[in-house]
Design a protein around this motif. Structure first.
Motif, mmCIF file in Angstrom:
data_model
loop_
_atom_site.group_PDB
_atom_site.id
_atom_site.type_symbol
_atom_site.label_atom_id
_atom_site.label_comp_id
_atom_site.label_asym_id
_atom_site.label_seq_id
_atom_site.Cartn_x
_atom_site.Cartn_y
_atom_site.Cartn_z
ATOM 1 N N MET A 136 76.822 -22.441 16.490
ATOM 2 C CA MET A 136 75.542 -22.487 16.851
ATOM 3 C C MET A 136 74.662 -23.855 16.963
ATOM 4 O O MET A 136 74.127 -24.243 17.833
ATOM 5 C CB MET A 136 74.390 -21.502 15.820
ATOM 6 C CG MET A 136 73.125 -21.402 16.375
ATOM 7 S SD MET A 136 72.491 -19.919 15.833
ATOM 8 C CE MET A 136 71.220 -20.274 15.039
ATOM 9 N N GLY A 137 75.237 -24.806 16.050
ATOM 10 C CA GLY A 137 74.778 -26.197 15.725
ATOM 11 C C GLY A 137 75.247 -26.735 17.115
ATOM 12 O O GLY A 137 74.501 -27.803 17.585
ATOM 13 N N CYS A 138 76.569 -26.606 17.799
ATOM 14 C CA CYS A 138 77.159 -27.284 18.821
ATOM 15 C C CYS A 138 75.983 -26.887 20.068
ATOM 16 O O CYS A 138 75.658 -27.665 20.831
ATOM 17 C CB CYS A 138 78.375 -27.181 19.159
ATOM 18 S SG CYS A 138 79.651 -27.818 17.699
ATOM 19 N N LEU A 175 71.923 -28.451 23.887
ATOM 20 C CA LEU A 175 70.404 -28.256 24.426
ATOM 21 C C LEU A 175 69.609 -29.363 24.262
ATOM 22 O O LEU A 175 68.904 -29.839 24.962
ATOM 23 C CB LEU A 175 69.903 -26.940 24.005
ATOM 24 C CG LEU A 175 70.723 -25.742 24.379
ATOM 25 C CD1 LEU A 175 69.835 -24.202 23.686
ATOM 26 C CD2 LEU A 175 70.514 -25.401 26.083
ATOM 27 N N GLN A 176 69.755 -30.142 23.222
ATOM 28 C CA GLN A 176 68.875 -31.126 22.707
ATOM 29 C C GLN A 176 69.204 -32.225 23.621
ATOM 30 O O GLN A 176 68.258 -33.054 24.295
ATOM 31 C CB GLN A 176 69.039 -31.342 21.413
ATOM 32 C CG GLN A 176 68.251 -32.564 20.965
ATOM 33 C CD GLN A 176 68.480 -33.147 19.145
ATOM 34 O OE1 GLN A 176 69.068 -32.429 18.576
ATOM 35 N NE2 GLN A 176 67.936 -34.172 19.100
ATOM 36 N N VAL A 177 70.512 -32.627 23.808
ATOM 37 C CA VAL A 177 71.071 -33.675 24.814
ATOM 38 C C VAL A 177 70.459 -33.259 26.262
ATOM 39 O O VAL A 177 70.054 -34.405 26.929
ATOM 40 C CB VAL A 177 72.552 -33.877 24.734
ATOM 41 C CG1 VAL A 177 73.003 -34.839 25.844
ATOM 42 C CG2 VAL A 177 72.928 -34.541 23.487
#
Length: 167
Positions: free
Chosen positions: A1-3, A8-10
């Motif tokens: 989930m972190g990846c 999505l942040q990038v």
């Protein structure tokens, strides 16, 4: 989930969706401008960086004869006249959209640059120009591929390499 969240942040921080729309529009405009003079070019369409480039039967007698021969051998073969030299001569990966369609698909990465767009358009125009020289090297590759499509090799027969198809 972190990846997934980091991805999505990038995408959001680097505005990759907006860049895809902007560079996709630039790519379609430049392909249209540079390829419009070629009689086999029909249109370029797409959304963002998902682009399809369609070809049509030419009007000139020599090209029309070659077009009909290639399509009689295999309806999806003309697209290979575009895809194979883009990969072998320019290291650009594209794909034929499907059988019985003269459409080449292009799906560049979201991090494509304006220089990459210019490089692709230059290479693509070169390949399309070569397809308009009949007879010529692009047609020789197509005829070799057509022979393979018409008369499949036996399992024991040696297969031609990509380099042999280019000669």
């Amino acid at each position: 989930m972190g990846c997934g969240l980091a991805t999505l942040q990038v995408i959001e921080e680097e505005k990759l969706i907006e860049r895809a729309e902007l560079l996709g529009t630039l790519l379609k405009q430049q392909i249209e401008e540079r390829c419009r003079p070629y009689e086999m070019f029909k249109e370029v369409r797409g959304k963002g960086l998902m682009i399809g480039i369609e070809f049509k039967e030419p009007k000139s007698l020599k090209l029309k004869a070659g077009w009909k021969m290639i399509h009689a051998a295999n309806k999806g073969l003309f697209g290979q006249m575009i895809v194979v030299p883009l990969m072998s001569n320019h290291r650009i990966l594209t794909q034929v959209a499907g059988h019985d369609v003269d459409l080449v698909k292009l799906l560049p990465p979201l991090v494509i640059t304006e220089k990459d767009v210019a490089d692709f358009v230059r290479a693509f125009e070169e390949v399309v120009a070569n397809c308009h020289k009949f007879p010529g090297a692009a047609w020789e590759v197509a005829f070799k591929l057509a022979k393979k499509a018409i008369r499949p090799a036996s399992p024991a027969a040696p297969r031609e390499t990509e380099a042999e198809l280019q000669t």
